[in-house]
Design an enzyme around this catalytic site. Sequence first.
Site, PDB file in Angstrom:
ATOM      1  N   GLU A 200      78.849 -12.836  21.105  1.00  0.00           N
ATOM      2  CA  GLU A 200      78.024 -13.416  20.056  1.00  0.00           C
ATOM      3  C   GLU A 200      78.575 -12.964  18.716  1.00  0.00           C
ATOM      4  OE1 GLU A 200      73.942 -12.138  20.415  1.00  0.00           O
ATOM      5  OE2 GLU A 200      73.552 -13.500  22.059  1.00  0.00           O
ATOM      6  N   ARG A 292      58.695 -10.239  31.615  1.00  0.00           N
ATOM      7  CA  ARG A 292      57.799  -9.174  32.079  1.00  0.00           C
ATOM      8  C   ARG A 292      56.914  -8.749  30.908  1.00  0.00           C
ATOM      9  NH1 ARG A 292      60.394  -5.502  28.825  1.00  0.00           N
ATOM     10  NH2 ARG A 292      62.645  -5.677  28.888  1.00  0.00           N
TER      11      ARG A 292
END
Length: 452
Positions: A200, A292
């Site tokens: 990135e 989560r």
Amino acid sequence: MIQKLLIANRGEIAVRIIRAAREMGIATVAVFSEIDADSMHVRLADEAICIGPAPSVKSYLMVPNIIMAAKSSGADAIHPGYGFLAENADFVRHCDEAGIIFVGPSADAIDRMGNKAQARATAQAAGVPVVPGSDGVVETAADAAQFADEVGYPVLIKASAGGGGKGMRVAENADELEKQFTAAKNEAAAAFGNDEAYLEKYLAKPRHVEFQVLADSAGNAVYLFERDCSIQRRHQKLIEEAPSPALTPQLRKKMGEAAVALVKAVDYVNAATVEFLLDKDGKFYFMEMNTRVQVEHPITEQITGIDIIKEQLRIASGEPLSITQDDIELDGHAIEFRINAEDPAHDFRPNPGRIDQLIVPGGFGVRVDTHCYPGYLVPPTYDSMIAKLVIWAPTRDEALARGARALAEMIIDPIKTTIPFHQAALRVDDFIAGDVATDFIETHQIDIEDEG
Ligand code: ADP
């Protein structure tokens, strides 16, 4: 509704989940490693089952032992907390096969979102902006160099399976690239058993702004606003606040809707966090989705009044969301200070050991989520976080003042903790002004009082 819940975790999050279950009338089963026999979650649960010796690969990561514990205790659901098996699709498949409800998304959703390179592609397809990066996995250092030449240095090498700041390396120039590419791959192979990496563009001075989302199995999804997690050391969060001092109501809505769009695009069910980087011009880029409950979920609870663990349990039981987007109001300001058994005056080196004295602050707007008690031995085996100090106040300024007050009351002796770091951070002008980025610690003079 779930009748009996096994908590496949330890520490403060196991305690947090047991508390929510108890209030809902759900029976609880704790699992623990031998070194955790005296831990708080073991004391608080209705039942407790030892699942192996201290190393997590032999206990908290031991899928057969956990499934066996659920079956033998008659638990009909498992909450994984965060870390350990929380984002392990194979574990979810084992639960499915055993007829046990996994309190979280489907195995397929974890597969789709848990691999960061694939998650980027999914986000792009859903129209969510991503950090400029390679299209998928980069195989060789030569391919990495080619990409870096195209987007310009610095670049960030990230492990597809990464998490907790592991498998992530910055390369400032072509000379560093090959070395860092290999280092990131080796670190990822060791930590995750998967050495895939991608690249990135390394953004200058971004803020980390993440959105909490809840989605039910009927296809409804809402966002519970954002958390600003820009205060990090080694890419790991230390202080989080909600709302972000950097967002306007318009930008909040835009980012929140992008997060919901992504969740809907993958038919996601249960709680998720969509993480973005935000640059100085208000441009935001998708980074990853965590499938989560997050460590920092309490600050969202404090500003919305919504109990995220209870919502997770209701969603997992097949109930529809009890709230629509219009019902969710942003009330006040919340800050979480992570209290770690680490010495902040010496590069945050771990400092486990016995806690002799523990004084927990209280009063209006002060919440402490912890599994510690006087006499508790913090084992060297697991994560160093031992408590979360969560502050709520009507305004950010009041929250800062309340945070300083509560930190001054808090005593954990004789082990070293991050309390002096937080106190020092609260004295830094840019933090007080809310003018921070993820490089805050490296770029600011933070005068931590060394406790000797
Ligand atoms: P992990 O899953 O290991 O926690 P993340 O992808 O969530 O990794 O990134 C963790 C942190 O690393 C971010 O909060 C941010 O500080 C930094 N980071 C990640 N990607 C970039 C990027 N492209 N540019 C600048 N900083 C980044």
